[in-house]
Design an enzyme around this catalytic site. Structure first.
Site, PDB file in Angstrom:
ATOM      1  N   GLU A 190       0.866  -1.176   0.000  1.00 26.03           N
ATOM      2  CA  GLU A 190       0.000   0.000   0.000  1.00 26.03           C
ATOM      3  C   GLU A 190       0.902   1.225   0.000  1.00 26.03           C
ATOM      4  O   GLU A 190       1.721   1.394   0.899  1.00 26.03           O
ATOM      5  CB  GLU A 190      -0.927   0.038   1.210  1.00 26.03           C
ATOM      6  CG  GLU A 190      -1.880   1.250   1.151  1.00 26.03           C
ATOM      7  CD  GLU A 190      -2.782   1.372   2.368  1.00 26.03           C
ATOM      8  OE1 GLU A 190      -3.690   2.225   2.338  1.00 26.03           O
ATOM      9  OE2 GLU A 190      -2.585   0.628   3.353  1.00 26.03           O
ATOM     10  N   GLU A 211       4.912   4.661   3.811  1.00 28.98           N
ATOM     11  CA  GLU A 211       4.499   6.008   4.234  1.00 28.98           C
ATOM     12  C   GLU A 211       5.744   6.886   4.306  1.00 28.98           C
ATOM     13  O   GLU A 211       6.784   6.445   4.799  1.00 28.98           O
ATOM     14  CB  GLU A 211       3.806   5.952   5.594  1.00 28.98           C
ATOM     15  CG  GLU A 211       3.364   7.286   6.144  1.00 28.98           C
ATOM     16  CD  GLU A 211       2.464   8.056   5.202  1.00 28.98           C
ATOM     17  OE1 GLU A 211       2.800   9.217   4.911  1.00 28.98           O
ATOM     18  OE2 GLU A 211       1.451   7.492   4.750  1.00 28.98           O
ATOM     19  N   ASP A 256      -3.112  11.886  -1.930  1.00 29.32           N
ATOM     20  CA  ASP A 256      -3.099  13.338  -2.041  1.00 29.32           C
ATOM     21  C   ASP A 256      -3.437  13.726  -3.486  1.00 29.32           C
ATOM     22  O   ASP A 256      -2.773  13.274  -4.427  1.00 29.32           O
ATOM     23  CB  ASP A 256      -1.707  13.855  -1.681  1.00 29.32           C
ATOM     24  CG  ASP A 256      -1.646  15.369  -1.521  1.00 29.32           C
ATOM     25  OD1 ASP A 256      -2.431  16.076  -2.185  1.00 29.32           O
ATOM     26  OD2 ASP A 256      -0.816  15.848  -0.732  1.00 29.32           O
ATOM     27  N   LYS A 295      -3.055  21.318  -8.059  1.00 27.29           N
ATOM     28  CA  LYS A 295      -2.463  22.227  -9.045  1.00 27.29           C
ATOM     29  C   LYS A 295      -1.897  21.435 -10.222  1.00 27.29           C
ATOM     30  O   LYS A 295      -1.222  20.428 -10.031  1.00 27.29           O
ATOM     31  CB  LYS A 295      -1.382  23.077  -8.394  1.00 27.29           C
ATOM     32  CG  LYS A 295      -1.927  24.044  -7.343  1.00 27.29           C
ATOM     33  CD  LYS A 295      -0.827  24.891  -6.737  1.00 27.29           C
ATOM     34  CE  LYS A 295      -1.396  25.855  -5.689  1.00 27.29           C
ATOM     35  NZ  LYS A 295      -0.352  26.695  -5.059  1.00 27.29           N
ATOM     36  N   ASP A 309     -12.370   9.733  -2.924  1.00 28.89           N
ATOM     37  CA  ASP A 309     -13.655  10.429  -2.999  1.00 28.89           C
ATOM     38  C   ASP A 309     -13.526  11.677  -3.872  1.00 28.89           C
ATOM     39  O   ASP A 309     -14.490  12.413  -4.047  1.00 28.89           O
ATOM     40  CB  ASP A 309     -14.136  10.833  -1.593  1.00 28.89           C
ATOM     41  CG  ASP A 309     -13.311  11.969  -1.010  1.00 28.89           C
ATOM     42  OD1 ASP A 309     -12.071  11.933  -1.180  1.00 28.89           O
ATOM     43  OD2 ASP A 309     -13.893  12.875  -0.401  1.00 28.89           O
ATOM     44  N   THR A 340     -10.927   2.259   4.707  1.00 26.46           N
ATOM     45  CA  THR A 340      -9.878   3.018   5.374  1.00 26.46           C
ATOM     46  C   THR A 340     -10.532   4.015   6.323  1.00 26.46           C
ATOM     47  O   THR A 340     -11.756   4.216   6.285  1.00 26.46           O
ATOM     48  CB  THR A 340      -9.023   3.797   4.351  1.00 26.46           C
ATOM     49  OG1 THR A 340      -9.771   4.923   3.865  1.00 26.46           O
ATOM     50  CG2 THR A 340      -8.631   2.918   3.170  1.00 26.46           C
ATOM     51  N   GLU A 341      -9.714   4.674   7.126  1.00 27.45           N
ATOM     52  CA  GLU A 341     -10.252   5.717   8.014  1.00 27.45           C
ATOM     53  C   GLU A 341     -10.926   6.822   7.210  1.00 27.45           C
ATOM     54  O   GLU A 341     -12.019   7.283   7.557  1.00 27.45           O
ATOM     55  CB  GLU A 341      -9.130   6.328   8.865  1.00 27.45           C
ATOM     56  CG  GLU A 341      -8.563   5.395   9.931  1.00 27.45           C
ATOM     57  CD  GLU A 341      -7.287   4.701   9.491  1.00 27.45           C
ATOM     58  OE1 GLU A 341      -6.534   4.235  10.359  1.00 27.45           O
ATOM     59  OE2 GLU A 341      -7.044   4.604   8.261  1.00 27.45           O
ATOM     60  N   TYR A 342     -10.266   7.259   6.137  1.00 29.88           N
ATOM     61  CA  TYR A 342     -10.833   8.324   5.306  1.00 29.88           C
ATOM     62  C   TYR A 342     -12.122   7.873   4.634  1.00 29.88           C
ATOM     63  O   TYR A 342     -13.081   8.633   4.515  1.00 29.88           O
ATOM     64  CB  TYR A 342      -9.822   8.767   4.249  1.00 29.88           C
ATOM     65  CG  TYR A 342      -8.764   9.704   4.749  1.00 29.88           C
ATOM     66  CD1 TYR A 342      -9.093  10.924   5.323  1.00 29.88           C
ATOM     67  CD2 TYR A 342      -7.413   9.376   4.641  1.00 29.88           C
ATOM     68  CE1 TYR A 342      -8.111  11.794   5.782  1.00 29.88           C
ATOM     69  CE2 TYR A 342      -6.419  10.237   5.100  1.00 29.88           C
ATOM     70  CZ  TYR A 342      -6.783  11.449   5.665  1.00 29.88           C
ATOM     71  OH  TYR A 342      -5.810  12.305   6.119  1.00 29.88           O
TER      72      TYR A 342
END
Length: 217
Positions: free
Chosen positions: A43, A68, A122, A126, A158, A197-199
């Site tokens: 991941e 991460e 993320d 831009k 999302d 996931t948490e998000y």
């Protein structure tokens, strides 16, 4: 918003048995790290780690690596692993790496990875930052170098604009789009066995539709 530095995070990461260090030395040798020949899933941008911990628990015959780049975020994942260790539920088939995803081909050998998960990455909104998006053609090229034949990417977000961008990049990069949906939680086929996931839990509770795609090299 930049993540706030947490004092001691770097030291905790360096001392943790859950983190693999000197990772470039492990290239082509990840099955030695795990001590078996099970397939490897990674991941990229794992956040606090709940998704990959749950996936590892559900799939004991798959080796998982959570990646991460932020010390403060990885520290939270280490704390969660410690909690599971105390509860006797820590997955033994999971390790973490603190690294920049741009270095993936330096850490994994050609064909060494079976599956890549990208969750709520993320969006880098831009346009001049497009190549930093984890589904950009630049990253797809990196994934292509480490994925086994028939290997796949699973991406959830999302963010509608990021998702549409990702679909276009996959087409332009001549990957095979296996499946996709703009509303995962109302798609019986793709939502079957879905690990949130948490998000994902947060955004879906707010009524935001979750988008998902699966692409193969």
């Amino acid at each position: 918003m930049r993540l706030r530095n947490i004092p001691g995070a770097k030291d905790a990461i360096e001392e943790s048995n859950y983190v693999v260090h000197n990772v470039q030395e492990k290239k082509g040798k990840w099955r030695e790290v795990f001590g078996n020949d099970n397939p490897i899933s990674i991941e990229v941008g794992m956040g606090k780690g709940r998704f990959i911990m749950d996936m590892a628990k559900r799939n004991p015959l798959v080796n998982f690596v959570g990646i991460e780049m932020y010390d403060s975020v990885l520290l939270r994942a280490l704390q969660k692993m410690e909690e599971r260790e105390e509860q006797g539920t820590r997955p033994k088939n999971l390790f973490f790496i603190r690294m920049d995803a741009r270095e993936l081909p330096l850490v994994f050998d050609e064909g060494e990875v079976e599956k890549i998960y990208l969750n709520f990455s993320d969006p880098w909104p831009k346009e001049r930052h497009a190549k930093r998006r984890l589904t950009s053609r630049q990253f797809l090229e990196r994934y292509d170098r480490i994925l086994a034949k028939g290997g796949v990417i699973e991406f959830k977000t999302d963010n509608r604009e990021l998702f549409e961008f990702s679909l276009e990049e996959i087409q332009e990069s001549k990957w095979h789009l296996v499946a996709h949906t703009f509303d995962l939680h109302h798609d019986p086929a793709l939502n079957e066995g879905n690990v949130m996931t948490e998000y994902e839990e947060k955004f879906s509770s707010m009524g935001n539709p979750i988008h998902k795609l699966i692409a193969a090299r």
